[in-house]
Enzyme design. Structure first.
Site, PDB file in Angstrom:
ATOM      1  N   ILE A   1       0.839  -1.201   0.000  1.00  0.00           N
ATOM      2  CA  ILE A   1       0.000   0.000   0.000  1.00  0.00           C
ATOM      3  C   ILE A   1       0.876   1.254   0.000  1.00  0.00           C
ATOM      4  O   ILE A   1       1.738   1.409   0.873  1.00  0.00           O
ATOM      5  CB  ILE A   1      -0.929  -0.008   1.232  1.00  0.00           C
ATOM      6  CG1 ILE A   1      -1.933  -1.161   1.109  1.00  0.00           C
ATOM      7  CG2 ILE A   1      -1.644   1.324   1.380  1.00  0.00           C
ATOM      8  CD1 ILE A   1      -2.821  -1.349   2.317  1.00  0.00           C
ATOM      9  N   CYS A   2       0.640   2.121  -0.978  1.00  0.00           N
ATOM     10  CA  CYS A   2       1.321   3.411  -1.091  1.00  0.00           C
ATOM     11  C   CYS A   2       2.847   3.196  -1.072  1.00  0.00           C
ATOM     12  O   CYS A   2       3.368   2.475  -1.899  1.00  0.00           O
ATOM     13  CB  CYS A   2       0.825   4.347   0.012  1.00  0.00           C
ATOM     14  SG  CYS A   2       1.392   6.034  -0.175  1.00  0.00           S
ATOM     15  N   GLN A   3       3.538   3.786  -0.117  1.00  0.00           N
ATOM     16  CA  GLN A   3       4.990   3.593  -0.028  1.00  0.00           C
ATOM     17  C   GLN A   3       5.300   2.096   0.157  1.00  0.00           C
ATOM     18  O   GLN A   3       6.292   1.587  -0.367  1.00  0.00           O
ATOM     19  CB  GLN A   3       5.532   4.391   1.166  1.00  0.00           C
ATOM     20  CG  GLN A   3       7.031   4.341   1.317  1.00  0.00           C
ATOM     21  CD  GLN A   3       7.476   4.900   2.652  1.00  0.00           C
ATOM     22  OE1 GLN A   3       6.777   4.780   3.658  1.00  0.00           O
ATOM     23  NE2 GLN A   3       8.629   5.540   2.681  1.00  0.00           N
TER      24      GLN A   3
ATOM     25  N   GLY B   1       3.725  -0.171  -1.214  1.00  0.00           N
ATOM     26  CA  GLY B   1       3.618  -0.733  -2.550  1.00  0.00           C
ATOM     27  C   GLY B   1       4.941  -0.606  -3.287  1.00  0.00           C
ATOM     28  O   GLY B   1       5.376  -1.533  -3.992  1.00  0.00           O
TER      29      GLY B   1
END
Lengths: 356, 351
Positions: free
Chosen positions: A147-149, A151
Site C-alpha cells: 500500500i502506497c509507499q 507498494g
C-alpha cells in the site's frame, strides 16, 4: 441577477442552526469515549525490534485462499487505516473475500532506529516476515499486497525476491514519482535531504503532517471543521470523524536513513523508472518481476496521482498485468462505502483465479 | 444545574442574548456602522470561554477550530451583506461586487482599515498554510514558531549580514565565529520565511479575483447564493484552486526548498553549539550519540545476518540425507574392534 442573495433573516436562521448544532454536539464531543481503531480479530505471530507481524483470524469454517496474503503498509501513518472500523475495513472485506491475511505493523521508530536503511526494511524486515508466513503455511511463494509507499517497497522486494512471491497487488502505489501533477515531488525538488536528516536524525511525524496538510490546506485545516459541525449531533458519525482525525495525525517519525534514501532515490531521481535504487548489494530492476500484478489506484488521488501508478504498466516482465481504477481518492479507496463493496472483492477474485 | 444544564440552559441564554442583539446589529450594519465584533460572535466567544477550561484538550481543540471556522464563514457572509445593504436599489451588481472585492484586495495588500474584522479574518484564512508551518516549527523547537518572523528584513538584513561576516578576534574567535554563524542563519531563515509569506500574500489577491470570477459565473447562470455556507464553500474552492496552481510553480518549489533548508541549517548550527556546551561539561553530545546509533545498527544488521546464516546451516544439516548404514557403521565397528583388542590386551596382561 445578483449572484448573492443572503437575506438577513435567512442568515440569522443559518447562524442559529450552526450555534444549536455546536451547543448540542459539544456534549457528544466532550464526552466522546476513547476512539478505538483496528476492529478485526488478530494474533501476533512474529515480532522483531519494533515490527509486529499480525495474522487476522477468519471465522471457523470460512473458505480461505490456500495462498496467504501479506500486507505491507507505508512507513508513513499507521496501518490501522486498513481496519479502521467495523463497517469500513479493507481487511475485514478481504477476509470475507476468502483471503488469509497477514499485516506488518512497523511501529514507531525512535532515535535508536535512525540508521535503519531501506535495505534493512526491504531485504531485512519484509524478507523475514515473508519467510515466517511461508514457513507457517509450508509454501514456497505467497501473495504480497503493498500500500502506497509499502507498494513501492513491495515492488522492490518482488524484483529482488521473485522466487518467494506468487502474486503481487499494489494499491495507490507511486511508480513514476515525477508526474507533472505530483505536488510532493515538486516540493522536495530543492530540498536538501542530507541537511534535513543530518540535522533531525529521524524525520518527525509533525513535519510529514504539515506536508500532507499543505496539499489542500483550506479544505483540510478549515472547511473540514465546518463539515464536522454537521455531524456533531450524530454520535456514530462524530466517532467516525474523530477516528479519521486520529489516524491523520498519528504519524510515526521516519527512520532518518530510510527517509534520506527514499526521497533521493525515489522522488528526486525517480529511481524506479530511471534505475539507481540500490538495496544492499543489488540494484532494483522492475524487469525482475515476473509474477501476475494487480495495480489498484484512485482516479482522484491527490497524494499519488493516478498517472504515477499507471506508470507500472509495461515496466515489469510480468505477462499478467491488471489495473483497477477506482473513482475515489487516496484514503477513500480504503474507507468509502463504495470501495468496501468493490475493491476487496475484486482483489479476492483476482487472487483466487491465480492462486491454484 | 441539571445534568444537561449547561447545554440546555446556558447555551440557550447565550442564544437569547444573541437574538436580542442581532436586530440591533443588523440595524447598525445597514447604516454602515459595523461593530468590530458581531454580537453572535461575542456571544459565542463568551460561551466558549466559560466552557473551555473544563473541556478535555482534544475536544476543546476541535470546538475551538469549529468556532473559528464558523466565525470565518459568517463573518464573510456578513461582510457581503453589509456591502449590499448600503447599495441604492438601482446599482448594478457588477459595481457592487467591485466595491466589495476592492476591500478584500486591500486586505491582502495590507491596506485594510483598522477594525475591519471581517477583512482580517479573510486575510487570516490565507495565513492557514503559514500557520501550519509555524505550528510544525514550534513542535520541533523549544521556541515559538513565529519567534523569528518579524525580525527586520531588506536593507537592515544586508547590514546585519555584513556586520556578521567580520572575522572573530582573540582567544574567543572560534566562539565568536559560532555565534556569527548562528545569527547569519537566523537572518537567512527569517528572510526565507518572509519571502514565503509574501508569496502567499500574493496568491491571496489572486484568490479574490478567482472568487469574483466564480461569482460572475453564478450570476451569468441566473443562479444565486443564498447561504453563508454556500458562499464559504465557494471561497474555499477558489482558494484551493489558486493554491494548487501556484504551489506547483518553479517559484514556489524554490521558496519551499529554501525555507526548509534555511530552518534545517539554523537548527544544525544550534545543535552544534549545544554540543559544544555539552562537550565542555563532559556530557554526551548529539554527535557522539549519532555515532553510537550508527554502530549499533551495524551490529544489529550483522547479528541478524549471522542468525539467518546459522538458521540456514541448521536447516541444511537437518535436511541432509542420513549416511548409508554400512559407511556410517564402519568407523564405529573399527573403533569397537580397536577397543576390543585393547581390552583383550589388558586382560591378557592381567592374566
Amino acid at each position: 441577477m445578483f449572484p448573492i442573495n443572503i437575506r438577513p433573516e435567512k442568515l440569522a436562521e443559518e447562524m442559529a442552526g450552526f450555534s444549536q448544532k455546536l451547543g448540542k454536539g459539544a456534549e457528544n464531543l466532550l464526552h466522546a469515549d476513547k476512539i478505538d481503531t483496528g476492529v478485526s480479530p488478530k494474533e501476533l505471530v512474529y515480532s522483531e525490534d519494533k515490527l509486529r507481524l499480525y495474522h487476522y483470524t477468519a471465522a471457523e469454517g470460512a473458505r480461505q485462499n490456500p495462498v496467504p496474503m501479506l500486507i505491507v503498509y507505508a512507513l508513513v501513518n499507521r496501518p490501522y487505516m486498513t481496519d479502521i472500523q467495523e463497517d469500513r475495513s479493507t481487511i475485514k472485506n478481504l477476509i470475507a473475500a476468502g483471503q488469509d491475511v497477514y499485516l506488518i505493523d512497523w511501529g514507531y521508530p525512535d532515535g535508536a532506529d535512525s540508521s535503519l536503511t531501506l535495505d534493512d526494511y526491504i531485504n531485512g524486515y519484509i524478507d523475514r516476515c515473508v519467510d515466517v508466513v511461508r514457513e507457517r503455511h509450508g509454501l514456497e511463494r505467497i501473495n504480497l499486497l503493498g500500500i502506497c509507499q509499502g507498494g513501492a517497497f513491495s515492488l522492490c522486494y518482488t524484483a529482488l525476491h521473485q522466487e518467494k512471491i506468487k502474486n503481487l497487488v499494489t494499491m495507490v502505489t507511486p511508480v513514476d514519482f515525477q508526474t507533472p501533477d505530483n505536488m510532493l515531488s515538486a516540493w522536495v525538488r530543492h530540498m536538501d535531504v542530507d541537511l534535513l536528516v543530518d540535522t533531525l536524525g529521524n524525520v518527525p511525524g509533525e513535519l510529514l503532517n504539515w506536508t500532507f496538510l499543505s496539499l489542500k490546506p483550506f479544505s483540510l485545516t478549515g472547511q473540514k471543521y465546518i463539515n464536522m459541525v454537521d455531524v456533531l449531533d450524530d454520535e456514530k458519525k462524530l466517532k467516525n470523524f474523530l477516528r479519521m482525525e486520529k489516524w491523520i495525525f498519528d504519524s510515526p517519525d521516519q527512520a532518518g536513513e530510510a527517509f534520506r534514501q527514499f526521497i533521493k532515490d525515489f522522488y528526486q531521481r525517480n529511481g524506479l523508472l530511471n534505475g539507481g535504487v540500490r538495496l544492499g548489494e543489488r540494484e532494483v530492476d522492475l524487469k525482475g518481476i515476473r509474477c501476475p500484478i494487480l495495480n489498484v489506484f484512485g482516479e482522484f488521488d491527490h497524494l499519488v496521482p493516478p498517472d504515477a501508478s499507471r506508470a507500472l504498466k509495461g515496466r515489469t516482465a510480468s505477462k499478467d498485468y491488471t489495473e483497477i481504477a477506482f473513482r475515489g481518492g487516496h484514503i477513500g479507496i480504503y474507507v468509502s462505502g463504495k470501495a468496501q463493496g468493490t475493491i476487496p472483492p475484486a482483489i479476492g477474485q483476482w487472487l483466487d483465479e491465480r492462486s491454484g | 444545574m441539571s445534568e444537561h444544564g449547561f447545554w440546555d440552559q446556558d447555551w440557550m441564554k447565550v442564544q437569547t442574548a444573541y437574538w436580542a442583539q442581532w436586530g440591533e446589529w443588523a440595524r447598525k450594519a445597514t447604516g454602515g456602522d459595523t461593530p468590530a465584533e458581531a454580537p453572535w460572535e461575542s456571544a459565542m466567544r463568551h460561551w466558549w470561554q466559560a466552557l473551555a477550561p473544563g473541556a478535555p484538550d482534544a475536544g476543546g481543540e476541535f470546538m475551538q477550530k469549529m468556532i473559528d471556522q464558523g466565525k470565518m464563514m459568517f463573518g464573510f457572509a456578513e461582510r457581503f451583506n453589509a456591502e449590499l445593504a448600503g447599495q441604492a436599489g438601482g446599482a448594478q451588481w457588477g459595481e457592487v461586487l467591485n466595491r466589495a472585492f476592492a476591500g478584500l484586495q486591500k486586505s491582502f495588500s495590507g491596506e485594510a482599515a483598522k477594525g475591519d474584522d471581517a477583512l482580517h479574518r479573510m486575510m487570516a484564512f490565507w495565513e492557514m498554510p503559514l500557520d501550519n508551518w509555524q505550528r510544525m516549527v514550534s513542535s520541533l523547537s523549544l521556541t515559538p514558531g513565529d519567534l523569528l518572523r518579524n525580525m527586520p528584513h531588506g536593507d537592515p538584513q544586508a547590514n546585519i549580514e555584513r556586520f556578521l561576516s567580520a572575522p572573530g578576534l582573540g582567544y574567543t574567535r572560534e566562539e565568536q565565529g559560532q555565534h556569527q554563524q548562528m545569527l547569519l542563519k537566523v537572518v537567512a531563515y527569517q528572510g526565507a520565511l518572509q519571502d514565503y509569506a509574501r508569496f502567499f500574500s500574493g496568491i491571496g489577491t489572486q484568490s479574490v479575483d478567482r472568487m469574483r470570477a466564480r461569482l460572475d459565473k453564478v450570476g451569468e447562470a441566473g443562479e444565486t447564493i443564498e447561504s453563508a455556507r454556500a458562499l464559504y464553500d465557494l471561497w474555499v474552492g477558489a482558494c484551493e484552486e489558486v493554491y494548487s496552481e501556484q504551489v506547483m510553480t518553479a517559484e514556489y518549489a524554490e521558496l519551499h526548498g529554501r525555507l526548509v533548508n534555511a530552518l534545517m541549517a539554523l537548527k544544525q548550527q544550534m545543535a552544534a553549539m549545544v554540543d559544544e556546551g555539552l562537550g565542555a561539561m563532559n556530557m554526551p553530545t548529539r554527535k557522539e550519540l549519532r555515532t553510537l546509533q550508527t554502530r549499533m545498527q551495524e551490529n544489529r544488521r550483522e547479528i541478524k545476518a549471522l542468525k539467518a546464516e546459522l538458521t540456514r546451516m541448521r536447516r541444511e544439516l537437518a535436511e541432509r540425507p542420513a549416511q548409508p548404514k554400512a559407511a556410517a557403521k564402519a568407523p564405529r565397528a573399527k573403533a569397537a574392534r580397536k577397543k576390543s583388542v585393547a581390552r583383550n590386551k589388558t586382560a591378557a596382561g592381567k592374566g
